[in-house]
Design a protein around this motif. Structure first.
Motif, PDB file in Angstrom:
ATOM      1  N   TYR A   4     -13.919  16.775 -10.929  1.00 31.60           N
ATOM      2  CA  TYR A   4     -12.533  16.551 -11.284  1.00 31.60           C
ATOM      3  C   TYR A   4     -11.470  16.008 -10.142  1.00 31.60           C
ATOM      4  CZ  TYR A   4     -13.497  19.819 -15.018  1.00 31.60           C
ATOM      5  OH  TYR A   4     -14.264  20.378 -16.048  1.00 31.60           O
ATOM      6  N   ARG A   5     -12.346  15.479  -9.335  1.00 30.27           N
ATOM      7  CA  ARG A   5     -11.566  14.552  -7.992  1.00 30.27           C
ATOM      8  C   ARG A   5     -11.355  13.528  -8.488  1.00 30.27           C
ATOM      9  NH1 ARG A   5     -11.679  16.491  -2.952  1.00 30.27           N
ATOM     10  NH2 ARG A   5     -13.160  17.981  -3.466  1.00 30.27           N
ATOM     11  N   PRO A   6      -9.662  13.255  -8.047  1.00 30.05           N
ATOM     12  CA  PRO A   6      -9.161  12.013  -8.541  1.00 30.05           C
ATOM     13  C   PRO A   6      -9.767  10.906  -7.539  1.00 30.05           C
ATOM     14  CG  PRO A   6      -7.417  13.528  -8.312  1.00 30.05           C
ATOM     15  CD  PRO A   6      -8.856  14.084  -7.531  1.00 30.05           C
ATOM     16  N   PHE A   7      -9.687   9.628  -8.022  1.00 29.01           N
ATOM     17  CA  PHE A   7     -10.489   8.345  -7.304  1.00 29.01           C
ATOM     18  C   PHE A   7      -9.394   6.946  -7.992  1.00 29.01           C
ATOM     19  CE2 PHE A   7     -12.902   8.541 -11.156  1.00 29.01           C
ATOM     20  CZ  PHE A   7     -12.831   7.256 -11.576  1.00 29.01           C
ATOM     21  N   GLY A   8      -9.550   6.261  -7.217  1.00 30.96           N
ATOM     22  CA  GLY A   8      -9.031   4.917  -7.719  1.00 30.96           C
ATOM     23  C   GLY A   8     -10.022   3.725  -7.121  1.00 30.96           C
ATOM     24  N   CYS A   9     -10.428   2.638  -8.032  1.00 31.70           N
ATOM     25  CA  CYS A   9     -11.135   1.444  -7.849  1.00 31.70           C
ATOM     26  C   CYS A   9     -10.514   0.237  -7.399  1.00 31.70           C
ATOM     27  CB  CYS A   9     -12.140   1.349  -8.750  1.00 31.70           C
ATOM     28  SG  CYS A   9     -13.151   2.605  -8.972  1.00 31.70           S
ATOM     29  N   GLU A  10     -10.749  -0.521  -6.500  1.00 32.98           N
ATOM     30  CA  GLU A  10     -10.141  -1.760  -6.207  1.00 32.98           C
ATOM     31  C   GLU A  10     -11.355  -2.774  -6.371  1.00 32.98           C
ATOM     32  OE1 GLU A  10      -6.871  -0.773  -2.764  1.00 32.98           O
ATOM     33  OE2 GLU A  10      -8.799  -1.599  -2.124  1.00 32.98           O
ATOM     34  N   PHE A  11     -11.254  -3.911  -7.226  1.00 29.33           N
ATOM     35  CA  PHE A  11     -12.267  -4.794  -7.649  1.00 29.33           C
ATOM     36  C   PHE A  11     -11.742  -6.194  -7.036  1.00 29.33           C
ATOM     37  CE2 PHE A  11     -12.612  -1.745 -10.751  1.00 29.33           C
ATOM     38  CZ  PHE A  11     -13.989  -1.263 -10.608  1.00 29.33           C
ATOM     39  N   GLU A  12     -12.507  -6.723  -6.186  1.00 30.94           N
ATOM     40  CA  GLU A  12     -11.997  -8.238  -5.803  1.00 30.94           C
ATOM     41  C   GLU A  12     -12.902  -9.276  -6.413  1.00 30.94           C
ATOM     42  OE1 GLU A  12     -10.939  -6.743  -1.038  1.00 30.94           O
ATOM     43  OE2 GLU A  12     -12.702  -8.044  -1.467  1.00 30.94           O
ATOM     44  N   PHE A  13     -12.154 -10.474  -6.787  1.00 31.07           N
ATOM     45  CA  PHE A  13     -12.642 -11.607  -7.696  1.00 31.07           C
ATOM     46  C   PHE A  13     -12.289 -12.668  -6.562  1.00 31.07           C
ATOM     47  CE2 PHE A  13     -12.046  -8.288 -10.698  1.00 31.07           C
ATOM     48  CZ  PHE A  13     -13.330  -8.169 -11.278  1.00 31.07           C
ATOM     49  N   SER A  14     -13.135 -13.961  -6.734  1.00 27.26           N
ATOM     50  CA  SER A  14     -13.115 -14.937  -6.070  1.00 27.26           C
ATOM     51  C   SER A  14     -12.817 -16.278  -7.430  1.00 27.26           C
ATOM     52  CB  SER A  14     -14.282 -15.478  -5.499  1.00 27.26           C
ATOM     53  OG  SER A  14     -14.446 -14.813  -4.255  1.00 27.26           O
ATOM     54  N   THR A  15     -11.528 -15.740  -8.128  1.00 31.07           N
ATOM     55  CA  THR A  15     -11.051 -16.681  -9.069  1.00 31.07           C
ATOM     56  C   THR A  15      -9.495 -16.914  -8.603  1.00 31.07           C
ATOM     57  OG1 THR A  15     -12.509 -15.736 -10.781  1.00 31.07           O
ATOM     58  CG2 THR A  15     -10.592 -17.027 -11.388  1.00 31.07           C
ATOM     59  N   GLU A  16      -9.223 -18.151  -8.728  1.00 35.26           N
ATOM     60  CA  GLU A  16      -7.681 -18.392  -8.161  1.00 35.26           C
ATOM     61  C   GLU A  16      -6.797 -17.609  -9.237  1.00 35.26           C
ATOM     62  OE1 GLU A  16      -7.392 -22.782  -8.117  1.00 35.26           O
ATOM     63  OE2 GLU A  16      -8.807 -22.813  -6.521  1.00 35.26           O
ATOM     64  N   TRP A  17      -5.628 -17.527  -8.709  1.00 36.93           N
ATOM     65  CA  TRP A  17      -4.565 -16.759  -9.230  1.00 36.93           C
ATOM     66  C   TRP A  17      -4.130 -17.210 -10.614  1.00 36.93           C
ATOM     67  CZ3 TRP A  17      -2.281 -11.938  -8.191  1.00 36.93           C
ATOM     68  CH2 TRP A  17      -0.934 -12.087  -9.009  1.00 36.93           C
ATOM     69  N   ASP A  18      -3.730 -18.486 -10.632  1.00 37.84           N
ATOM     70  CA  ASP A  18      -3.465 -19.038 -11.946  1.00 37.84           C
ATOM     71  C   ASP A  18      -4.343 -19.126 -12.976  1.00 37.84           C
ATOM     72  OD1 ASP A  18      -0.968 -19.588 -10.873  1.00 37.84           O
ATOM     73  OD2 ASP A  18      -1.425 -21.727 -10.099  1.00 37.84           O
ATOM     74  N   THR A  88     -18.291 -13.431  -5.585  1.00 41.20           N
ATOM     75  CA  THR A  88     -18.812 -14.107  -4.463  1.00 41.20           C
ATOM     76  C   THR A  88     -19.242 -13.053  -3.371  1.00 41.20           C
ATOM     77  OG1 THR A  88     -17.103 -14.728  -3.305  1.00 41.20           O
ATOM     78  CG2 THR A  88     -17.670 -16.295  -5.204  1.00 41.20           C
ATOM     79  N   SER A  89     -19.764 -13.402  -2.260  1.00 37.33           N
ATOM     80  CA  SER A  89     -20.133 -12.693  -1.097  1.00 37.33           C
ATOM     81  C   SER A  89     -18.768 -12.300  -0.206  1.00 37.33           C
ATOM     82  CB  SER A  89     -21.133 -13.313  -0.217  1.00 37.33           C
ATOM     83  OG  SER A  89     -20.652 -14.597   0.324  1.00 37.33           O
ATOM     84  N   ASN A  90     -17.722 -12.975  -0.487  1.00 36.92           N
ATOM     85  CA  ASN A  90     -16.418 -12.708   0.034  1.00 36.92           C
ATOM     86  C   ASN A  90     -15.819 -11.556  -0.791  1.00 36.92           C
ATOM     87  OD1 ASN A  90     -16.548 -15.012   1.802  1.00 36.92           O
ATOM     88  ND2 ASN A  90     -15.480 -16.258  -0.145  1.00 36.92           N
ATOM     89  N   ASP A  91     -16.180 -10.852  -1.812  1.00 39.20           N
ATOM     90  CA  ASP A  91     -15.523  -9.985  -2.473  1.00 39.20           C
ATOM     91  C   ASP A  91     -16.468  -8.569  -2.194  1.00 39.20           C
ATOM     92  OD1 ASP A  91     -14.014 -11.923  -3.589  1.00 39.20           O
ATOM     93  OD2 ASP A  91     -15.579 -12.256  -5.011  1.00 39.20           O
TER      94      ASP A  91
END
Length: 284
Positions: A4-18, A88-91
């Motif tokens: 039951y331990r809370p968690f949060g994820c962060e996903f990085e993407f190499s797609t431009e903002w717009d 990509t490998s930057n993420d």
């Protein structure tokens, strides 16, 4: 065993903002999404996803504070986004886990014992990535030095938010759109912290052989076998495959079929339809 331990994820993407914003808005309902062009800390996001820019890549998408029963919904959303967003490998793929009931010093010692085993589960490019720096070698200089290094935001296991939020951040994993890996990796992170809550510190420091194998680590934390199998099989696929057969991380998937990155002897890939029925958030 239920966790039951809370968690949060962060996903990085190499797609431009717009380009990324309308894609994400088409998948996550407006009431469940906060969009902020500048990089800001994600805090108290119990009901909303957080889209923001990131200094190391183009965008970062953070989940609400979640529990393991929320994972099917998280995987479903990432699976839908993966059709159009690039990795990509930057993420990176980061997991914040609540550790308010854990001695963070014990957690860092056990991480130091397991660090080589943990890095063997991710892409080799992460071994030399300055955004997920190894910390185990600093333990040779003493506990204070280990904690000093672990307090760096870019450490592989970072405790820079521990004082404020009582969370630790697993930064090892590379960016991904693979829901099976996401599911297995989150279960691993939660199980790792759970184990350190009840671990014997004397045994941890005196047990023969400071560095431990990946199988010993999995036995310690009692990770369910299906996740062990997924993590080990994926590690073998991405780190031992010939370069010509390596997954193309930057190419968006073109359909709702998943390309299993398992190459047959004749070089042909195998395909499988998604057989996954997660629960849905209202409006999706």
């Amino acid at each position: 065993m239920k966790r039951y331990r809370p968690f949060g994820c962060e996903f990085e993407f190499s797609t431009e903002w717009d380009e990324a914003v309308p894609i994400i808005k088409s998948v996550i309902p407006k009431r469940n999404l906060r969009v902020e062009r500048d990089y800001v800390k994600t805090e108290n996001n119990r009901t909303w996803w957080h889209l923001k820019t990131d200094g190391s890549t183009d965008i970062e998408l953070a989940t609400p504070i979640s529990k393991l029963s929320d994972l099917p919904n998280i995987c479903r959303i990432i699976m839908k986004l993966s059709r159009d967003l690039k990795v990509t490998s930057n993420d990176g793929f980061h997991v914040h886990v609540s550790a308010k009931d854990v001695d963070v010093r014990l957690l860092m010692i056990y991480w130091s014992r397991c660090e080589n085993a943990i890095f063997s589960l991710v892409n080799k490019q992460r071994f030399i990535n300055d955004l997920c720096k190894k910390i185990a070698s600093s333990f040779k200089k003493g506990m204070s030095e280990l904690m000093k290094v672990a307090d760096d935001h870019h450490s592989a296991l970072s405790c820079c938010y521990y004082e404020d939020r009582k969370t630790v951040e697993f930064r090892v994993a590379e960016g991904t759109r693979d829901w099976e890996f996401i599911e297995a990796w989150v279960h691993f992170c939660v199980a790792f912290v759970d184990y350190c809550k009840k671990a014997d510190p004397i045994k941890m420091l005196t047990e023969k052989g400071f560095r431990i194998s990946v199988n010993k680590m999995f036995d310690d934390i009692k990770l369910p076998r299906k996740y062990v199998t997924e993590l080990l099989a994926r590690s073998k696929r991405i780190n031992n495959a010939p370069k010509s057969n390596a997954p193309l991380a930057g190419k968006p998937r073109s359909s709702c079929k998943r390309l299993d990155q398992v190459r047959l002897l004749n070089g042909a890939p195998t395909y499988a339809n998604y057989d996954y029925r997660p629960y849905y958030i209202e409006g999706l």
